[in-house]
Design a protein around this motif. Structure first.
Motif, PDB file in Angstrom:
ATOM      1  N   ARG A 110       0.817  -1.218   0.000  1.00 44.42           N
ATOM      2  CA  ARG A 110       0.000   0.000   0.000  1.00 44.42           C
ATOM      3  C   ARG A 110       0.853   1.272   0.000  1.00 44.42           C
ATOM      4  N   ASP A 136      -4.362  -1.827  -2.653  1.00 46.67           N
ATOM      5  CA  ASP A 136      -5.052  -1.994  -1.376  1.00 46.67           C
ATOM      6  C   ASP A 136      -5.150  -3.472  -1.009  1.00 46.67           C
ATOM      7  N   GLU A 210      -5.875   0.832   4.801  1.00 42.87           N
ATOM      8  CA  GLU A 210      -6.909   0.808   3.763  1.00 42.87           C
ATOM      9  C   GLU A 210      -6.599   1.862   2.728  1.00 42.87           C
ATOM     10  N   ASP A 211      -7.063   1.635   1.502  1.00 42.17           N
ATOM     11  CA  ASP A 211      -6.901   2.613   0.435  1.00 42.17           C
ATOM     12  C   ASP A 211      -7.862   3.771   0.696  1.00 42.17           C
TER      13      ASP A 211
END
Length: 213
Positions: A110, A136, A210-211
């Motif tokens: 990420r 992600d 998280e994206d």
């Protein structure tokens, strides 16, 4: 980029430590004994490379404690030729261990800084994952699913459904689940909708990001 007799001797001592701590899988121990961990760390930490501790790397992440790498890999029950999805390339050390064991590795990172760094570095050391993905980890990489094994190298507050969905029948997902403290959890896919869950003690990982885009 040296890997001399001194480093090899230090790796042997590390392997002895892991055996004392209960690691039994000979293929895992052989991979740890082969991969030059000191080359995956910033130069200031080289003297600590074969101490059984986690250390900081770029982008506020860490290179996991060798015991944790060995234990997760042991729980994964890697077989030569297994198609493995790794969530969190990080320094690339775990990736190298899996490749050393003969796995076919797809790895997602990420953090762009780490993604670029590990991509160049793994290649320079002669470790060639099937594919490195900047993306992600929560959504996995469905383009190449199903996978024989999935390993998550950061703490997940919950088990992403996408990862379970991308596991082949008979496959295993090894994931540390929790917020402040994580429980090492293994899911084995028994059928299209049937999973067996086992837990293997508490650990501390950096969080799985998280994206946010």
């Amino acid at each position: 980029m040296k890997d001399d007799f001194k480093h090899k001797g230090m790796r042997k001592k590390l392997v002895d430590t892991l055996i004392r701590k209960g690691i039994r899988d000979k293929a895992v121990l052989e991979a740890i004994n082969t991969v030059p961990r000191h080359l995956f760390m910033d130069s200031g930490f080289v003297s600590h490379a074969y101490v059984d501790k986690a250390f900081p790397i770029a982008a506020d992440q860490t290179i996991s404690q060798p015991y944790t790498v060995a234990r997760q890999t042991e729980l994964l029950e890697v077989k030569r030729g297994n198609k493995i999805l790794e969530i969190g390339t990080g320094s690339g050390y775990q990736t190298a261990v899996l490749l050393e064991m003969g796995a076919v590795v797809y790895s997602i990172e990420r953090q762009n800084e780490l993604f670029k760094k590990s991509r160049l570095f793994l290649s320079k050391l002669g470790y060639r994952p099937k594919k490195l993905i900047f993306g992600d980890g929560y959504v996995g990489y469905k383009e190449e699913a199903p996978y024989d094994r999935i390993i998550v190298t950061a703490g997940a507050p919950f088990v992403p459904k996408d990862l379970l969905a991308q596991l082949g029948v008979g496959g295993k997902l090894v994931i540390p689940v929790g917020t402040d403290v994580q429980v090492m959890t293994v899911f084995t896919r028994k059928g299209p909708k049937e999973f067996e869950k086992k837990e293997y003690g508490e650990y501390r990982f950096v969080p799985l990001l998280e994206d946010k885009n």
